[in-house]
Write an enzyme that holds these catalytic residues in place. Sequence first.
Site, PDB file in Angstrom:
ATOM      1  N   ARG A   1       0.847  -1.180   0.000  1.00  0.00           N
ATOM      2  CA  ARG A   1       0.000   0.000   0.000  1.00  0.00           C
ATOM      3  C   ARG A   1       0.889   1.238   0.000  1.00  0.00           C
ATOM      4  NH1 ARG A   1      -3.462  -2.495  -1.725  1.00  0.00           N
ATOM      5  NH2 ARG A   1      -5.619  -2.798  -1.023  1.00  0.00           N
TER       6      ARG A   1
ATOM      7  N   GLU B   1      -3.378   7.570  -5.346  1.00  0.00           N
ATOM      8  CA  GLU B   1      -3.325   6.898  -6.638  1.00  0.00           C
ATOM      9  C   GLU B   1      -4.388   7.508  -7.547  1.00  0.00           C
ATOM     10  OE1 GLU B   1      -3.525   2.645  -6.470  1.00  0.00           O
ATOM     11  OE2 GLU B   1      -1.548   2.478  -5.562  1.00  0.00           O
TER      12      GLU B   1
ATOM     13  N   HIS C   1       0.216   0.108 -10.150  1.00  0.00           N
ATOM     14  CA  HIS C   1      -0.533  -0.874  -9.351  1.00  0.00           C
ATOM     15  C   HIS C   1      -0.857  -2.125 -10.177  1.00  0.00           C
ATOM     16  CE1 HIS C   1      -3.139  -0.939  -5.487  1.00  0.00           C
ATOM     17  NE2 HIS C   1      -2.799  -2.174  -5.819  1.00  0.00           N
TER      18      HIS C   1
END
Length: 354
Positions: free
Chosen positions: A257, A286, A305
């Site tokens: 994370r 993000e 990601h």
Amino acid sequence: MSAIVCAGDEFISADLLARALAEAGVDAEFRRIDSRWPTEPFAAFDGVREAAGDPARLAELVRGADALVTHLAPLTAEVLAAGRGSLRVVGVTRGGPVNVDVAAATAAGALVVHLPGRNLGAVAEFCIGTMICAMRGLPAAASELAAGQWDAAGFRYERTGLELRAATVGLVGLGAVGLRVAELLRAFGSTVLAHDPYASAEAAQRVGVRLVALPELLSGSDVVSVHARLTPETKQMIDAGALDAMRPGAVLVNTARGELVDTRAVDAALESGKLRAAVLDVFDPEPPAPDDPLLRRPNVFATPHLAGASRQVAEESAARIAAEVATVLSGGTPGNCANPEVTGTRTVEPWSSS
């Protein structure tokens, strides 16, 4: 005949979910809907996060349905209230059901089942591959060659990097993904340290990992790979102090994370030469700002990601959640449930946000 809502997206489609349910022996009317994630980003909705889709449309589809199966659909209180009286189970193809209002599901009488470790294979392979790339300086070398520059100086001794067999790798977190990374590192011959207050000593021993305190891991590792769960205690655990405690020339990898790492401190550590390189697949926020200076550093291997993105993750997640939903619909006990109090079922493993 049962009615099941299959709320998919461009990674795990409604058709894939419906096919998996049929193969699991579920005879149902499938109500299909797909969002445009990842073409359109996910967002936070009313009480849920990392979700994509139209709650109002989902609320219409869930009325009278026995089950709802999804990857990222926003299962808000509004959606779940629409299923009250009929909805028995919500299946989420994720490690943690962060896109589900679990309290609202409980109030509606629906179990929430999910898939801890669902993408551990993909993430672990990503970690190993990018560790090798970062230690050897391969992303920057490939970028330079693509720009027309042949840099043979990468063979100078001071610019060469370690092989994994000669490296000590520290894993911050030893859950499902961390254990799989450790298994792969063992095959390479790496020395592996791990810090995790909740780790099983037996599991660590099985994969050849030595459990240590965080300061010892940071000072003793050539590569530090972050696999911790995000909690108030772990937020920005890799900060300026932690980076300062690392070996000079170490590599940092974060696929867990973005909030676990202070990226401004990482930028400073790269600028000073304290860090040799960083692999960043996750960010806070993000997506990161387009002008983020960290992304333009040649010794940063940044990806959007993608560590958990593979065909196996999509196909196997659909099959696994279909089996869980089929179990509930046939009166059985699911393996992983976020709200076992609904029927007294037992949670085998606590869910995480990965």
